[in-house]
Design a protein around this motif. Structure first.
Motif, PDB file in Angstrom:
ATOM      1  N   ILE A  13      34.404 -82.150 -16.439  1.00  0.00           N
ATOM      2  CA  ILE A  13      35.322 -82.487 -17.801  1.00  0.00           C
ATOM      3  C   ILE A  13      34.613 -82.373 -18.937  1.00  0.00           C
ATOM      4  CG2 ILE A  13      36.914 -84.308 -18.696  1.00  0.00           C
ATOM      5  CD1 ILE A  13      37.658 -84.924 -15.972  1.00  0.00           C
ATOM      6  N   PHE A  14      33.399 -82.746 -18.807  1.00  0.00           N
ATOM      7  CA  PHE A  14      32.353 -82.721 -19.752  1.00  0.00           C
ATOM      8  C   PHE A  14      31.059 -81.612 -19.557  1.00  0.00           C
ATOM      9  CE2 PHE A  14      34.527 -86.543 -20.890  1.00  0.00           C
ATOM     10  CZ  PHE A  14      34.523 -86.622 -22.373  1.00  0.00           C
ATOM     11  N   SER A  15      30.736 -80.937 -20.351  1.00  0.00           N
ATOM     12  CA  SER A  15      29.460 -80.228 -20.225  1.00  0.00           C
ATOM     13  C   SER A  15      28.353 -81.190 -20.582  1.00  0.00           C
ATOM     14  CB  SER A  15      29.202 -79.186 -21.197  1.00  0.00           C
ATOM     15  OG  SER A  15      29.182 -79.684 -22.497  1.00  0.00           O
ATOM     16  N   LEU A  16      27.154 -80.898 -19.880  1.00  0.00           N
ATOM     17  CA  LEU A  16      26.092 -81.926 -20.002  1.00  0.00           C
ATOM     18  C   LEU A  16      25.597 -82.408 -21.675  1.00  0.00           C
ATOM     19  CD1 LEU A  16      23.548 -83.470 -19.031  1.00  0.00           C
ATOM     20  CD2 LEU A  16      22.412 -81.555 -19.029  1.00  0.00           C
ATOM     21  N   GLU A  17      25.594 -81.184 -22.241  1.00  0.00           N
ATOM     22  CA  GLU A  17      25.346 -81.272 -23.747  1.00  0.00           C
ATOM     23  C   GLU A  17      26.310 -82.042 -24.510  1.00  0.00           C
ATOM     24  OE1 GLU A  17      25.829 -80.858 -27.854  1.00  0.00           O
ATOM     25  OE2 GLU A  17      27.491 -79.797 -26.277  1.00  0.00           O
ATOM     26  N   VAL A  53      31.156 -94.183 -16.180  1.00  0.00           N
ATOM     27  CA  VAL A  53      31.565 -92.680 -15.947  1.00  0.00           C
ATOM     28  C   VAL A  53      32.095 -92.765 -14.597  1.00  0.00           C
ATOM     29  CG1 VAL A  53      30.916 -90.306 -15.917  1.00  0.00           C
ATOM     30  CG2 VAL A  53      29.750 -92.058 -17.476  1.00  0.00           C
ATOM     31  N   HIS A  54      33.229 -91.978 -14.550  1.00  0.00           N
ATOM     32  CA  HIS A  54      33.883 -91.525 -13.122  1.00  0.00           C
ATOM     33  C   HIS A  54      33.112 -90.420 -12.562  1.00  0.00           C
ATOM     34  CE1 HIS A  54      37.603 -90.153 -10.828  1.00  0.00           C
ATOM     35  NE2 HIS A  54      36.859 -89.096 -10.755  1.00  0.00           N
ATOM     36  N   CYS A  55      32.806 -90.562 -11.437  1.00  0.00           N
ATOM     37  CA  CYS A  55      32.012 -89.347 -10.811  1.00  0.00           C
ATOM     38  C   CYS A  55      32.281 -89.334  -9.142  1.00  0.00           C
ATOM     39  CB  CYS A  55      30.412 -89.432 -10.821  1.00  0.00           C
ATOM     40  SG  CYS A  55      29.779 -89.412 -12.686  1.00  0.00           S
ATOM     41  N   CYS A  56      33.274 -88.439  -8.994  1.00  0.00           N
ATOM     42  CA  CYS A  56      33.284 -88.511  -7.295  1.00  0.00           C
ATOM     43  C   CYS A  56      32.505 -87.618  -6.833  1.00  0.00           C
ATOM     44  CB  CYS A  56      34.846 -87.952  -7.112  1.00  0.00           C
ATOM     45  SG  CYS A  56      36.130 -89.346  -7.492  1.00  0.00           S
ATOM     46  N   GLY A  57      32.359 -86.311  -7.214  1.00  0.00           N
ATOM     47  CA  GLY A  57      31.282 -85.285  -6.798  1.00  0.00           C
ATOM     48  C   GLY A  57      29.856 -85.460  -6.890  1.00  0.00           C
ATOM     49  N   ASP A  58      29.068 -84.998  -6.008  1.00  0.00           N
ATOM     50  CA  ASP A  58      27.346 -85.334  -6.257  1.00  0.00           C
ATOM     51  C   ASP A  58      27.240 -84.463  -7.427  1.00  0.00           C
ATOM     52  OD1 ASP A  58      27.931 -82.717  -5.097  1.00  0.00           O
ATOM     53  OD2 ASP A  58      26.797 -82.904  -3.488  1.00  0.00           O
ATOM     54  N   GLY A  59      27.648 -83.445  -7.812  1.00  0.00           N
ATOM     55  CA  GLY A  59      27.332 -82.743  -9.213  1.00  0.00           C
ATOM     56  C   GLY A  59      27.785 -83.356 -10.262  1.00  0.00           C
ATOM     57  N   ALA A  60      28.938 -84.338 -10.412  1.00  0.00           N
ATOM     58  CA  ALA A  60      29.195 -85.391 -11.228  1.00  0.00           C
ATOM     59  C   ALA A  60      28.099 -86.356 -11.565  1.00  0.00           C
ATOM     60  CB  ALA A  60      30.518 -85.746 -11.133  1.00  0.00           C
ATOM     61  N   VAL A  61      27.528 -86.772 -10.243  1.00  0.00           N
ATOM     62  CA  VAL A  61      26.637 -88.045 -10.394  1.00  0.00           C
ATOM     63  C   VAL A  61      25.324 -87.302 -11.114  1.00  0.00           C
ATOM     64  CG1 VAL A  61      25.282 -89.294  -8.956  1.00  0.00           C
ATOM     65  CG2 VAL A  61      27.735 -89.050  -8.337  1.00  0.00           C
ATOM     66  N   LEU A  72      23.802 -88.731 -14.398  1.00  0.00           N
ATOM     67  CA  LEU A  72      22.316 -89.137 -14.453  1.00  0.00           C
ATOM     68  C   LEU A  72      21.366 -88.462 -15.667  1.00  0.00           C
ATOM     69  CD1 LEU A  72      21.861 -90.038 -10.793  1.00  0.00           C
ATOM     70  CD2 LEU A  72      21.892 -91.525 -12.384  1.00  0.00           C
ATOM     71  N   ASP A  73      21.770 -87.027 -15.437  1.00  0.00           N
ATOM     72  CA  ASP A  73      21.006 -86.120 -16.531  1.00  0.00           C
ATOM     73  C   ASP A  73      21.290 -86.726 -17.837  1.00  0.00           C
ATOM     74  OD1 ASP A  73      19.751 -84.602 -14.411  1.00  0.00           O
ATOM     75  OD2 ASP A  73      20.950 -82.946 -14.484  1.00  0.00           O
ATOM     76  N   GLY A  74      22.560 -86.894 -18.059  1.00  0.00           N
ATOM     77  CA  GLY A  74      22.915 -87.188 -19.303  1.00  0.00           C
ATOM     78  C   GLY A  74      22.300 -88.800 -20.120  1.00  0.00           C
ATOM     79  N   PRO A  78      17.000 -91.927  -6.066  1.00  0.00           N
ATOM     80  CA  PRO A  78      16.131 -92.681  -6.561  1.00  0.00           C
ATOM     81  C   PRO A  78      16.352 -93.015  -8.006  1.00  0.00           C
ATOM     82  CG  PRO A  78      14.981 -91.177  -5.007  1.00  0.00           C
ATOM     83  CD  PRO A  78      16.536 -90.996  -5.416  1.00  0.00           C
ATOM     84  N   ARG A  79      17.128 -92.169  -8.637  1.00  0.00           N
ATOM     85  CA  ARG A  79      17.116 -91.959 -10.150  1.00  0.00           C
ATOM     86  C   ARG A  79      17.911 -93.340 -10.663  1.00  0.00           C
ATOM     87  NH1 ARG A  79      19.336 -86.504 -12.105  1.00  0.00           N
ATOM     88  NH2 ARG A  79      18.448 -87.221 -14.013  1.00  0.00           N
TER      89      ARG A  79
END
Length: 529
Positions: A311-315, A333-341, A345-347, A376-377
């Motif tokens: 829903i949001f880009s990383l930027e 932050v709602h995160c169901c998928g591992d890509g969202a997680v 975390l990157d953000g 670990p992050r």
């Protein structure tokens, strides 16, 4: 001179969630605070003729349960609609909707809540039930809905031409006509047409719901959607002395939210009542696995070309989260998928580099799947996991679509509470009501007893002690209230639950036999069996 207590609970198996004194047998309360925790003999000094003395009869007394992921007002309002949680087929839906229509003859809309994904196929099934009034039905997880033809026509989306913004999908047939299935932001094209209940009705439904919540031992919730208007609804009920659940309310940040709009979040953060307070911001990074809107590192297992973006880009997320962090807001932050997680975390990592590290306790909600590289992050970045055990399909034989969407290759990383806890994290537990039942005993049951889905997959089940600590002490930490509640400790708020059994003496498969017999919030009994 020892202060005489208003209430003394004695002869109890007190599970304090206090690591310095894990167990006790008596507790004394004066006003809204706990004034003594210890032995029966020690508690006797706090009694006088005006003290209510409650015999715990060897049953478990715990801190009040803090549900760390909740939708209090939204869920309360949905209680005014047709309840479809138990519908197993379209015939059940028909019976429930017809009964609702009969009991609500003046209602302009027939709206329902809680249906499973495999129960309704299209608008024609709803037309066959009621065609002359608009029908709108929300799935149990709140990420997909179904509408009849009348509702689609009123929204102007039956015919091709109008589409949803963002990650919304109006599912259409080969001729371009809407089938009736609406995903994510597409739901609002119809639901926004349904008249809102009056403020008086909202408060009536809210108070009714809080009474039900208290009866299950829940004394606080972290709300997961919100704005100043909703916060003021709670504040008005608090001013009237009628709040019986403590609410931590964030400001919901959407893709269209501008920097200027964050002033509302800043105003909400100034609200610091005994029961109602602001101070947080909520983002959705993705949708859910069931509707093919979860953001994944690898594509879906059952539909290879289903690989949606977030829903949001990383930027975009980093920019908005950085502004929130500078304001001192906590972020969920709602995160169901591992890509969202991973993206979240990157953000968070980028925000720390830009703003400097602080005790922010930013959170990730759900974490239905994680990638091993990212576990670990959490600890490295100081990010807190907030998870809901009852989201997990209890057994592979239930017929839930979730395991099929994810695929066997990710099952060992799914609802991985044990991995997340063993990585040194404090997990805050909750229900996500009305997506799942708010009764903590259901969530304890799943956390204790969930079946592994295939041979060779590790169990992620937890101990009763771990679950209760996550629902009390660690949940309080996850809202910066660890010095006020979440433990039965002298000086802490008197939010407590006495159960019908000694929870730790019950076989874990029988945990749901136990029910609260007394719930106390702020030193007052709000439920008694």
């Amino acid at each position: 001179m020892v202060t005489k207590a208003d209430l003394v609970v004695e002869n109890a198996k007190v599970f304090t969630s206090n690591k310095d004194m894990p167990q006790a047998e008596a507790v004394a309360v004066k006003g809204n605070r706990i004034v003594y925790v210890g032995t029966n003999a020690g508690a006797s000094a706090y009694k006088d003729a005006n003290t209510r003395v409650l015999d715990g009869q060897g049953r478990t007394l715990t801190p009040g349960f803090i549900d760390s992921h909740f939708h209090l007002l939204w869920g309360s309002i949905s209680m005014g609609g047709a309840q479809l949680y138990d519908a197993k087929n379209i015939e059940d839906v028909k019976n429930i909707l017809l009964e609702f229509a009969e009991n609500n003859k003046t209602a302009e809309w027939i709206d329902g809540r809680g249906v499973r994904y495999d129960v309704i196929a299209n608008r024609h099934e709803l037309d066959a039930i009621i065609a002359d009034k608009p029908i709108y039905i929300n799935a149990y997880d709140g990420h997909t809905s179904w509408a009849n033809t009348k509702a689609l026509e009123l929204a102007g989306i039956l015919q091709p031409g109008k589409e949803a913004e963002g990650n919304g999908v109006i599912v259409r047939d080969e001729n371009g006509l809407a089938t009736g299935e609406l995903r994510e932001t597409a739901m609002g094209l119809v639901s926004d047409l349904i008249p809102e209940p009056s403020e008086a009705r909202k408060r009536e439904l809210l108070k009714m719901t809080m009474a039900r919540i208290n009866a299950t031992g829940v004394t606080s919730v972290h709300n997961m959607n919100g704005d100043m208007e909703e916060l003021m609804t709670y504040a008005a009920v608090e001013d009237a002395g009628e709040m019986t659940v403590r609410v931590y309310e964030p400001y919901h940040i959407k893709p269209e939210t501008t920097e200027a709009m964050l002033s509302e979040a800043a105003e909400m953060a100034k609200v610091k009542g005994e029961f109602v307070r602001g101070g947080a911001a909520k983002f959705f990074m993705d949708g859910v696995w069931e509707s093919y809107t979860a953001l994944n590192v690898e594509p879906y297992a059952d539909v290879a070309d289903a690989n949606p973006d977030g829903i949001f880009s990383l930027e975009h997320f980093t920019r908005m989260a950085s502004l929130c962090d500078k304001m001192g807001l906590q972020i969920f932050v709602h995160c169901c998928g591992d890509g969202a997680v991973r993206r979240t975390l990157d953000g968070y990592e980028a925000v720390q580099k830009a703003n400097g590290k602080r005790d922010s306790r930013h959170r990730i909600e759900h974490i239905e799947v994680y990638h091993p590289d990212d576990l670990p992050r959490f600890k490295q970045l100081g990010v807190l996991p907030s998870m809901q055990t009852s989201h997990a399909p209890f057994s592979i034989s239930e017929g839930d679509v979730w395991p099929t969407r994810v695929g066997k290759q990710r099952w060992h990383l799914s609802f991985a509470w044990r991995d997340v806890l063993n990585a040194g994290n404090q997990i805050a537990y909750g229900s996500d009501w009305p997506v799942a039942p708010f009764d903590p005993m259901i969530n304890l049951h799943v956390g204790l007893n969930r079946e592994t889905w295939a041979e060779g997959i590790p169990s992620h089940n937890l101990t009763l002690e771990e679950l209760i600590i996550g629902y009390t002490r660690d949940a309080a930490y996850a809202e910066f209230m660890e010095n006020e509640k979440g433990q039965i400790k002298e000086g802490y708020l008197a939010d407590m639950v006495l159960f019908s059994h000694d929870l730790f003496a019950l076989p874990k498969e029988n945990i749901m036999e136990a029910k609260p017999v007394l719930t106390m919030v702020n030193g007052k009994t709000v439920f008694e069996a």
